[in-house]
Design an enzyme around this catalytic site. Sequence first.
Site, PDB file in Angstrom:
ATOM      1  CG  HIS A  98      33.295  42.162  31.126  1.00 48.32           C
ATOM      2  ND1 HIS A  98      33.135  40.884  31.163  1.00 48.32           N
ATOM      3  CD2 HIS A  98      33.550  42.594  32.358  1.00 48.32           C
ATOM      4  CE1 HIS A  98      33.126  40.476  32.236  1.00 48.32           C
ATOM      5  NE2 HIS A  98      33.511  41.579  32.954  1.00 48.32           N
ATOM      6  CD  GLU A 134      36.974  38.948  35.097  1.00 53.51           C
ATOM      7  OE1 GLU A 134      38.026  39.633  35.873  1.00 53.51           O
ATOM      8  OE2 GLU A 134      35.900  38.791  35.575  1.00 53.51           O
ATOM      9  CE  LYS A 176      36.414  39.216  39.809  1.00 55.19           C
ATOM     10  NZ  LYS A 176      36.567  39.108  38.410  1.00 55.19           N
TER      11      LYS A 176
END
Length: 429
Positions: A141, A207, A261
Amino acid sequence: MNPTNDPSLTSWVTSAQGSDFPIQNLPWGIFSTEGDERRRAGVRIGDRVLDVDALQEAGLLDPVLPKGVFATGTLDAFIGLGRETWSAVRARLSELLRADVTRLAEDAVARTRALVPIEAAVMHLAVSVGGYTDFYSSREHATNVGRMFRPNDEPLLPNWLAIPIGYNGRASTVVVSGTPVRRPLGQMKAPTAPAPTFGPCRKLDFELEMAAVVGVANPMGAVMTVAEADRAIFGWALLDDWSARDIQAWEYVPLGPFQAKVFASSIGAWIVTAEALEPFRVAGPVQEPEPLPYLRHPAAMNLDVELEVAIRPKGAAEATVIARTNFAHMYWSTAQQLAHHAIGGCAMNIGDIIGSGTISGPTPDSLGSLLELSWNGTRPISLADGSSRTFLEDGDTVIFTGRATRGGLSIGFGVCEGEILPAHVREGW
Ligand code: MN
């Protein structure tokens, strides 16, 4: 082997066999029912929730624990009793549910009271989540993101192979699976645009992660070895660390993720205990260069858990699986993450969660975010209803599942899902 993990055990709750929740699993959650809105602790067995508070009241629990410890609204108080108690309660629950043990099976009153059909249970956040730290520990990632956002540099920054990199997330917006997720608003600016704009996020992403639940507190300024950190983990749940990629791309220099986030992180309702996951421990990738001594592993501490991501558009008959990967790929283990975090002086409390970081594998269909799967919007992904996606649309439901399978044993994590709701917009913005 721990006797509760014996693959030959079966339960008189027949739906347990072959499900995500056989007798070897017994994951913990917090639930209420329509007739009884108290939030209480339960373990999942097949298509039932075993009400552990009801078992305690019926005098069926052994060891004897503080009265009401399963009815405080979260698992924190039970977790606070320590590892030996987690283990003793697990052993007793396993015994009561075994096909060859009739104590609960033949007590119609206690059985009816303690076994709640899953359709009748409303699931809640299982722990208080006072702190949430999200790591960035998949090499695949981090490399993919580096290639996309810094195409002219080495994809992995020099610190990445030395430090389990993370950031402090918002515990206030950690929500249980099933909670809808509102599309966030924010500032965006394409690299070539002259000025930023404000509006609904256009690159909304998931995610795929695992959340470790801290089970043993570490006081501020105290330290932990990797082995101690490993023993401080109560269990793991599925985690969707939703992300606003366009907001992130504009804001992240120099301090890292912020508004991109904060709007939601969804955690699966079921925490699979470290004890249930013991048979699925595997070594992670070889760490080269070797980590500094305080970060070295005394034993295999990764977990072999197969993970899957699916999207179901609003009104669609079926969900489309868009990625499959494995938690075992992670370069830094949870124990290394937690030890590194605590050693910096950070107090760790019961119910805090440690996000693994997006879990991506080495192949194009094993990537844990749409950012990578669509390569930042350049490669659309086809869904079963004929539509395609680069990022999430309003009405999409993202569904994670996880399952560990090994040597005749197979246990699951249930689902972690959330539906995207349209952004709130005010006139004049
Ligand atoms: Mn994340």
